[in-house]
Write a protein that holds these residues in place. Sequence first.
Motif, mmCIF file in Angstrom:
data_model
loop_
_atom_site.group_PDB
_atom_site.id
_atom_site.type_symbol
_atom_site.label_atom_id
_atom_site.label_comp_id
_atom_site.label_asym_id
_atom_site.label_seq_id
_atom_site.Cartn_x
_atom_site.Cartn_y
_atom_site.Cartn_z
ATOM 1 N N ARG A 128 0.847 -1.139 -0.148
ATOM 2 C CA ARG A 128 0.085 -0.021 -0.055
ATOM 3 C C ARG A 128 0.992 1.338 0.024
ATOM 4 N N ALA A 129 1.898 1.179 0.832
ATOM 5 C CA ALA A 129 2.898 2.267 0.758
ATOM 6 C C ALA A 129 3.379 2.617 -0.690
ATOM 7 N N GLU A 130 3.846 1.347 -1.201
ATOM 8 C CA GLU A 130 4.436 1.762 -2.667
ATOM 9 C C GLU A 130 3.651 2.275 -3.363
ATOM 10 N N ASP A 131 2.391 1.672 -3.517
ATOM 11 C CA ASP A 131 1.138 2.282 -4.476
ATOM 12 C C ASP A 131 0.953 3.639 -4.253
ATOM 13 N N LEU A 132 1.052 4.218 -2.980
ATOM 14 C CA LEU A 132 0.717 5.480 -2.565
ATOM 15 C C LEU A 132 1.776 6.276 -3.216
ATOM 16 N N ALA A 133 3.103 5.936 -2.802
ATOM 17 C CA ALA A 133 4.366 6.631 -3.399
ATOM 18 C C ALA A 133 4.188 6.911 -4.863
ATOM 19 N N THR A 134 4.047 5.826 -5.695
ATOM 20 C CA THR A 134 3.862 5.659 -6.973
ATOM 21 C C THR A 134 2.766 6.486 -7.613
ATOM 22 N N ALA A 135 1.548 6.655 -6.849
ATOM 23 C CA ALA A 135 0.356 7.588 -7.125
ATOM 24 C C ALA A 135 0.881 9.085 -7.091
ATOM 25 N N MET A 136 1.628 9.416 -5.954
ATOM 26 C CA MET A 136 2.140 10.665 -5.607
ATOM 27 C C MET A 136 2.951 11.197 -6.556
ATOM 28 N N GLU A 137 4.049 10.266 -7.216
ATOM 29 C CA GLU A 137 4.890 10.579 -8.157
ATOM 30 C C GLU A 137 4.300 10.801 -9.549
#
Length: 265
Positions: free
Chosen positions: A215-224
């Motif tokens: 979930r943290a990786e998906d959130l970071a990808t979405a923010m980038e």
Amino acid sequence: MMNKLIFGRFIPGDSLIHRLDPRAKLVASFYFIGIIFLANNWQSYLFLAVFTMVAVLLSKINLTFFLKGVRPLIWLIIFTVALQVLFTQGGTLYWSWGVFSLSSYGIQNGLFIFCRFVLIIFMSTLLTLTTPPLSMSDAIESLLNPLKKLHLPVHEIALMLSIALRFVPTLMDETEKIMNAQRARGVDFSDGNLIQKVKAIVPLLIPLFVSSFNRAEDLATAMEARGYRGGEGRSKYRKLQWSARDTSIISVFAVATIILLFLRS
């Protein structure tokens, strides 16, 4: 899972508490946590209890939500109260065995600790139930803004706190789903002694950690993907506005402090 964890949830509304500036609510909450340690008798705790209940009524949120907020921490509260009761000496001694004792002073302190825990949880829950996570992040960033002169990454700190607060209920919901899946496979989380219960939790923690990292990786990808590059030079869609109503609330807490000092024994 809503019945088990309320902290971190936001309930939309149009009450006086909802309309307050998030900075005023944040300052008032921390101020309340500070002044609650001034209470040292039943009169002062009764005053704080009434004060808290008035705030809850002004929020127009059902009291059961606040009681549900206490439920996850009830065993921690009971454990702390038990330590206070059994290891505090003074007043009339009712029972003694080795290092353990039961005295009137210990019982009184235990009750005060219980009230202190409950009132702090109520006020903290009131803050999160009436304040959206994004507004909370903006308030923290605004209050910490003077620390930018010390080269402190204020925006990043506020963002991390906001994300952590937002994902507390999400992770609890995920935990409930994993527990239900483990129960369907025959795992019993309530049976056996303490060691067996700890061993039963291990199959729960591993998928929860994996899910959290994903979930943290998906959130970071979405923010980038949305072009996030930190807070420097960014404009704000939501602008905080401090009004006379917010100043009045802080003044009410100041008056409450004076009354509390008067009620102290």
